[in-house]
Scaffold this active site. Structure first.
Site, short mmCIF file in Angstrom:
data_model
loop_
_atom_site.label_atom_id
_atom_site.label_comp_id
_atom_site.label_asym_id
_atom_site.label_seq_id
_atom_site.Cartn_x
_atom_site.Cartn_y
_atom_site.Cartn_z
N GLN A 1 0.71 -1.48 -0.31
CA GLN A 1 0.02 -0.35 0.13
C GLN A 1 1.24 1.25 0.29
OE1 GLN A 1 -2.99 -0.75 2.96
NE2 GLN A 1 -3.69 -2.14 2.24
N HIS B 1 -1.78 -0.06 5.59
CA HIS B 1 -2.13 1.12 7.00
C HIS B 1 -1.23 2.32 6.73
CE1 HIS B 1 -5.11 -2.33 8.38
NE2 HIS B 1 -5.04 -2.45 7.15
N TYR C 1 -11.37 6.01 19.70
CA TYR C 1 -12.85 5.61 18.67
C TYR C 1 -12.75 4.01 18.26
CZ TYR C 1 -13.29 9.93 17.63
OH TYR C 1 -14.10 11.51 17.34
N TYR D 1 -9.81 -11.00 10.48
CA TYR D 1 -9.40 -11.65 9.08
C TYR D 1 -9.70 -13.24 9.75
CZ TYR D 1 -10.14 -7.54 5.91
OH TYR D 1 -10.18 -6.72 4.90
#
Ligand SMILES: [Ca+2]
Length: 375
Positions: free
Chosen positions: A81, A148, A259, A270
Site C-alpha cells: 500500500q 495501513h 475511537y 480476518y
C-alpha cells in the site's frame, strides 16, 4: 410461462447493473490516465497536482495535458500500500508556493513508515521542481510490512495541519500513546506541535511513559486505517477508515477522542476472531456511520459547491472494493448513506473542482481521472 430461479436471478442482475449505469445522475468524462494515481489537489489557476504511487508528482491541465514529473520529490518506498501518497496545498499557497506530500519512507532493517514533507513548488520550462524540502512528520516507530499507512493530509479552517496515521497492521499501537500509529495528528503548518493539543501534558500525568513519546501531536486515537479526512461546512473534522472484516467507519473526530480500535470494532478479525462491537464499550466513541459489508473507503470529502445543488454539505467517500462513490448525509454527530453511485472501477480519490464539478481518480495501473458533471 415458467422461468427458472437462476435465469430470473441473472436477468435481474443484468437489468439492475444496466439500470445503475443509466441512472447515474452525472456524466463521467475521462480526462487522462495515470500509473497508480493516489491523490489530486487543485492549484489556484485550475490545474491539478496528481500523485502516482511509484513517486511521480505531475501538474495536469483540466483537458488532460500532463507536465513532466516534478523534480526533487522525496524517495518513496514503493510496495504494497506504500509509495507516494497525498498532496495538499498550504492555505497561503498563492503567496508561498508551499505544498505537502505524504509518502512511505524506508527505515533500517526492512522497516518503513509514513512521512510528510513540506516543500516549495517552483515551475520551470521542464515542468517544475521542489525546493526547501523538509520532512516535518514521521510515523513512529517504523515497522515492517507494507500496509495501513493512512497518511491523508488536510488543512483545517484554523490553519492547523491534520494528518491521518494508520496502525500499520500492528493493531495495538492504535491505543499506545508512545506511538503515533492509529492516530489523527494535529500540527502547525511548519510541523511543530500546537500548545493547545489535548495530550501536551501527558508525560506529567503519566510519568511511566518515556519522554521520546509523540503524545503531544495526538488529537485522537483508536483508528485503524484512516484513508480519508475532511472538514465539513461547519469546520468539523471527520475521518473515514477501513474496518477489518466488516466495520468500515465514518467518525466525527473530536479533541482527545478514543475511537476504540483494536479493542472494539463493528467488524471482526480476518481470521474470524471476534472483536467486541462498539456497543459493548460505551467509553469509546462509536462511529457516526459504519458499513458491513464494507465499502473500503479510499478518500473523503464534503461537497461545498452549487453544481450538484442537493449535495451541498454531504460527504462523499471514494469506494475501492465497492467500486462506487458513496454519498453520506451528515446531521450533527450522526450520518447515514443516502445514495451509492456504481462506477465499475475501484475509486481511489474524489475531490471538488473550482466550478463544483467532481474530479475522481480510479485506482490501479491505468487509473483514469474523470470529471463528473450533472446530467
Ligand atoms: Ca465486532
Amino acid at each position: 410461462m415458467k422461468v427458472s430461479h437462476l435465469a430470473l436471478a441473472s436477468w435481474l442482475m443484468v437489468a439492475s447493473s444496466a439500470f445503475a449505469q443509466n441512472s447515474l445522475p452525472f456524466d463521467a468524462q475521462p480526462i487522462a490516465s495515470f500509473d497508480e494515481p493516489w491523490a489530486l489537489a487543485f492549484l489556484p489557476d485550475g490545474r491539478l497536482l496528481v500523485t502516482e504511487k511509484k513517486g511521480n508528482l505531475l501538474i495536469v491541465t483540466q483537458d488532460g495535458k500532463k507536465s513532466r514529473p516534478i523534480g526533487n520529490v522525496p524517495d518513496v518506498d514503493y510496495g504494497g500500500q506504500g509509495g507516494l501518497g497525498d498532496v495538499t496545498l498550504h492555505p497561503d499557497f498563492a503567496d508561498n508556493g508551499v505544498i505537502y506530500l505524504s509518502y512511505a519512507e524506508a527505515g533500517v532493517d526492512d522497516t518503513r513508515g509514513a512521512a510528510v514533507a513540506r516543500a516549495v513548488l517552483t515551475e520551470n520550462e521542464r515542468g517544475g521542481t521542489l525546493d526547501d524540502v523538509e520532512v516535518i512528520w514521521r510515523q513512529y516507530p517504523k515497522v515492517m510490512g507494507y500496509g495501513h499507512y493512512g497518511h491523508r493530509v488536510a488543512f483545517g479552517r484554523d490553519g492547523h495541519l491534520w494528518i491521518s496515521s494508520g496502525d500499520r497492521q500492528k493493531f495495538t499501537p492504535a491505543q499506545d500513546m508512545q506511538s503515533n500509529m492509529g492516530k489523527i495528528l494535529r500540527l502547525n503548518d511548519d510541523g511543530s506541535t500546537p500548545d493547545d493539543n489535548p495530550f501536551v501534558n501527558y508525560l506529567r500525568e503519566e510519568p511511566l511513559v518515556d519522554d521520546v513519546g509523540v503524545y503531544d501531536e495526538i488529537w485522537s486515537l483508536g483508528h485503524r486505517n484512516p484513508l480519508g479526512i475532511a472538514i465539513d461546512l461547519d469546520g468539523q473534522l471527520w475521518d473515514i477508515e477501513m474496518g477489518p472484516k466488516g466495520g468500515d467507519e465514518l467518525n466525527r473526530v473530536v479533541r482527545g477522542g478514543n475511537y476504540g480500535y483494536p479493542i472494539v470494532s463493528n467488524g471482526d478479525h480476518y481470521d474470524d476472531r471476534e472483536i467486541p462491537d462498539h456497543d459493548t464499550r460505551p467509553e469509546f466513541i462509536a462511529p457516526a456511520a459504519w458499513w458491513t459489508p464494507v465499502i473500503s473507503p479510499g478518500d473523503l470529502m464534503f461537497y461545498r459547491g452549487d453544481l450538484f445543488g442537493d449535495w451541498r454539505g454531504d460527504a462523499l467517500a471514494a469506494g475501492l472494493s465497492s467500486q462506487a462513490i458513496v454519498r453520506i448525509e451528515v446531521d450533527g454527530d450522526s450520518a447515514r448513506e443516502v445514495e451509492r453511485y456504481e462506477m465499475g472501477k475501484r475509486i481511489r480519490s474524489v475531490v471538488e473542482g473550482p466550478d463544483g464539478a467532481l474530479w475522481v481518480l480510479e485506482d490501479g495501473a491505468d487509473g483514469r481521472l474523470l470529471k463528473l458533471t450533472p446530467k
